[in-house]
Structure formats: structure tokens, C-alpha cells
Scaffold this active site. Structure first.
Site, PDB file in Angstrom:
ATOM      1  N   LYS A 212      -1.100  -2.363  -4.898  1.00  0.00           N
ATOM      2  CA  LYS A 212      -0.824  -1.765  -3.594  1.00  0.00           C
ATOM      3  C   LYS A 212      -1.569  -2.587  -2.548  1.00  0.00           C
ATOM      4  O   LYS A 212      -2.805  -2.658  -2.570  1.00  0.00           O
ATOM      5  CB  LYS A 212      -1.288  -0.318  -3.571  1.00  0.00           C
TER       6      LYS A 212
ATOM      7  N   LYS B 124       3.733  -2.276  -4.328  1.00  0.00           N
ATOM      8  CA  LYS B 124       3.962  -1.612  -3.043  1.00  0.00           C
ATOM      9  C   LYS B 124       3.353  -2.438  -1.930  1.00  0.00           C
ATOM     10  O   LYS B 124       2.207  -2.834  -2.077  1.00  0.00           O
ATOM     11  CB  LYS B 124       3.304  -0.230  -3.118  1.00  0.00           C
TER      12      LYS B 124
HETATM   13  C1  PBG Z   1      -1.746   7.194   0.373  1.00  0.00           C
HETATM   14  C2  PBG Z   1      -0.398   6.582   0.391  1.00  0.00           C
HETATM   15  C3  PBG Z   1       0.149   5.751   1.374  1.00  0.00           C
HETATM   16  C4  PBG Z   1       1.452   5.522   1.005  1.00  0.00           C
HETATM   17  C5  PBG Z   1       1.660   6.183  -0.197  1.00  0.00           C
HETATM   18  N1  PBG Z   1       0.499   6.812  -0.570  1.00  0.00           N
HETATM   19  C6  PBG Z   1      -0.389   5.259   2.651  1.00  0.00           C
HETATM   20  C7  PBG Z   1      -1.641   4.517   2.720  1.00  0.00           C
HETATM   21  O1  PBG Z   1      -2.138   3.936   1.756  1.00  0.00           O
HETATM   22  O2  PBG Z   1      -2.179   4.543   3.833  1.00  0.00           O
HETATM   23  C8  PBG Z   1       2.433   4.707   1.795  1.00  0.00           C
HETATM   24  C9  PBG Z   1       3.866   5.070   1.604  1.00  0.00           C
HETATM   25  C10 PBG Z   1       4.778   4.574   2.650  1.00  0.00           C
HETATM   26  O3  PBG Z   1       4.396   3.853   3.601  1.00  0.00           O
HETATM   27  O4  PBG Z   1       5.956   4.917   2.546  1.00  0.00           O
HETATM   28  N2  PBG Z   1      -2.679   6.601  -0.450  1.00  0.00           N
HETATM   29 ZN    ZN Z   2      -4.725   7.393   0.011  1.00  0.00          ZN
END
Ligand code: PBG
Ligand code: ZN
Length: 310
Positions: free
Chosen positions: A183, A236
Site C-alpha cells: 500500500k 494499492k
Molecule cells: C485506511 C484506508 C485508506 C484506504 C483504504 N483504507 C486510506 C488511507 O490510507 O488514508 C484508501 C481507499 C481509497 O482511496 O479508495 N487505512
Molecule cells: Zn488507516
């Protein structure tokens, strides 16, 4: 002939639809930066899931907007928080729907970080190991509520092992873990943070999410999660990270998920609303690209449209 030779096209069975659940009754707040996506109270969220099930969607990913936030994010492991309640409602009313729950703290902490923070010589940093304890509690409460799959998104080191251990200790040996393995600290999460009200009050997530300039690290992260017992690994965002999806496809023999995130959705929606692109054609092209790169599972806010289009 083109259909005949197309390599494993994506189908509705590959899709996961994200859903934001909030407190209250009869609540349906459209998210301004994500047209067509809503914060739903559990009653309306359940109706949405029933409609999706009728269209052939088989999996949902639940996010929660709690009534109150605190420093520790304790609402995240409460049995009557929106995610836990909705998970139970879906499993009793639409049992064939696979329920995946996002396990993180940023929607629940007053400071908006993905774990409790501590002051390190004037600089606030997230306490990795304290976060692991909370993630264990979150996973167990979500599994107890009915979640089939728990999806840790905090990017803490050791989070998969901690969750696996916590689940097994409570007898949830059949609850699977879908790990947000690679991520990246991405500017494409902005609309999600509006939707989930989870933007960090100060600082950013660069001390725990990955740096897009360091792609090799994704391999290490995925291998670590596989070793810790992940059942599915995830990349992601998706569209700008097809190289990462392809790289991980080559080194880890677990099912691979890709998250087509909120900013990717917002870009397409905005351009389509202006009549600048053909939304359906662009979405199909993106989803095929993500599939082609090697994703088995695609998490996307376009899931309902794709159920019609694929
Ligand atoms: C939280 C989380 C996020 C997303 C999924 N889980 C946001 C972040 O890390 O700030 C992003 C999903 C999206 O942008 O569609 N940990
Ligand atoms: Zn988070």
C-alpha cells in the site's frame, strides 16, 4: 474470435464493492468527491448489499464511520460499531455475500492516523507495536460479528502475524486475512478520506505506507505477509501500479488483489461528467488492464456498474 482468445477476462466474480457504513437510520449522504458513492446507515447499507447481490456481486469491503473518535480509536473494536453491526446483518440476511472488513484505526482515532501516536522528541509517530494489539482486537471483533475476511490496511510491520494469532487464539481459525501488502503513500486516497473522515490532522502516512520511488520494497512486503499467514495479498492503488501487480504476480503464489482507489474513481467520474471521456469504455479498459497485470481480485467503486457492463 476476439472473445475466444481473450486471456481470462475479468468477471463480476472477481469484484469487491467497498461500502461506507455510518451511525443512524435512513442516512444516505452522497460523498461529494465520489459521485454515486454514499455513507449509508446500516439499514440502507443492507438494502444496497441486497441490490448488489441480485446483480451478481459476491463480495463487499466494509468501512465504518463511528459516532465518536478517541486517541486510541477504541470504537474500532466495539461490537455495536457500524461495521460490526452491518457485517452481522449481511451474514444473516444475505449469507452468500462474502463480507470483508477493513481493519484499521484511522477512521476511529481523533488524530486520524492508522494507529495510536506517541511523542518522539516533539515529533508524533505511530506506535507500531501498540497498533498491533489494537489490530488484533479489531480483527477478533469483526470476525465475531460475522466477517469472513479481515483486511488490515494500517501498513504496520507484523500486522498479519498479529491478526492471525489473535484470530486463532479466539477460535476464528477459518477467518481469512486479506493483507494490504503493498500500500503506497498515495495522493489518490483523498476522496476516500472525505468519505471516511479519516484524513490525518497533522503529518502524513509516509512513516508507514510505502514510497512509490522504492518499488522493490513491495516484494519484501508481500513476502513478509505471505510468511505471516496472509491468504490474499493486495496492491494499492491499482492503475498507476500495474508494474507492482505484475511483479508480485511473479513472486508470490497467493491470490492477488488490486484496489482501484477513490482518486482513480474520482478522476474518471469528473472527466466523464464533463463529457471528456466515455466512462464505460474507460472503466472497462482500466479493469482489463488491472486484470491483465495479474490481479485475481479487483476492489472497485465501479463494481455495481461493472456488474452490468462485464
Ligand atoms: C485506511 C484506508 C485508506 C484506504 C483504504 N483504507 C486510506 C488511507 O490510507 O488514508 C484508501 C481507499 C481509497 O482511496 O479508495 N487505512
Ligand atoms: Zn488507516
Amino acid at each position: 474470435m476476439r472473445d475466444m482468445i481473450a486471456q481470462s477476462p475479468p468477471g463480476v466474480q472477481n469484484l469487491v464493492a467497498p461500502l461506507f457504513a455510518c451511525e443512524g437510520r435512513d442516512v444516505r449522504n452522497e460523498i461529494p468527491s465520489m459521485p454515486g458513492q454514499y455513507q449509508f446507515s446500516c439499514d440502507l447499507a443492507l438494502e444496497t448489499v441486497q441490490r448488489w447481490a441480485a446483480k451478481g456481486i459476491r463480495a463487499v469491503l466494509l468501512f465504518g464511520i463511528p459516532a465518536g473518535k478517541d486517541e486510541q480509536g477504541s470504537a474500532a473494536w466495539s461490537a455495536d460499531a457500524p461495521v460490526q453491526r452491518l457485517a452481522g446483518m449481511i451474514k444473516s440476511q444475505v449469507p452468500e455475500m462474502l463480507v470483508i472488513t477493513d481493519a484499521c484505526l484511522c477512521e476511529y482515532t481523533s488524530h486520524g492516523h492508522c494507529g495510536p501516536i506517541r511523542n518522539n522528541n516533539g515529533k508524533f509517530i505511530v506506535d507500531n507495536d501498540l497498533t498491533l494489539e489494537s489490530l488484533g482486537k479489531i480483527a477478533v471483533s469483526q470476525a465475531r460479528a460475522g466477517a469472513d475476511v479481515v483486511a488490515p490496511s494500517a501498513m504496520m510491520d507484523g500486522q498479519v502475524a498479529a491478526i492471525r494469532k489473535a484470530l486463532d487464539a479466539e477460535g476464528f481459525t477459518d477467518t481469512a486475512v486479506m493483507a494490504y501488502s503493498a500500500k503506497f503513500a498515495s495522493a489518490l486516497y483523498g476522496p476516500f478520506r472525505d468519505a471516511a473522515q479519516s484524513a490525518p490532522r497533522q503529518g502524513d502516512r509516509k512513516t508507514y505506507q510505502m514510497d512509490y520511488r522504492s518499488p522493490r520494497q513491495a516484494v519484501l512486503e508481500a513476502q513478509a505477509d505471505a510468511d505471516e499467514g496472509a491468504d490474499i495479498i493486495m496492491v494499492k492503488p491499482a492503475g498507476a501500479y500495474l508494474d507492482i501487480i505484475a511483479a508480485l504476480r511473479g513472486v508470490v503464489n497467493l491470490p492477488l488483489a488490486a484496489y482501484h482507489v477513490s482518486g482513480e474513481y474520482a478522476c474518471i467520474k469528473a472527466a466523464a461528467a464533463n463529457g471528456w471521456i466515455d466512462e464505460r469504455a474507460v472503466v472497462l479498459e482500466m479493469i482489463h488492464a488491472i486484470r491483465r497485470a495479474g490481479a485475481d481480485v479487483i476492489i472497485t467503486y465501479f463494481a455495481e456498474d461493472l456488474a452490468d457492463w462485464l
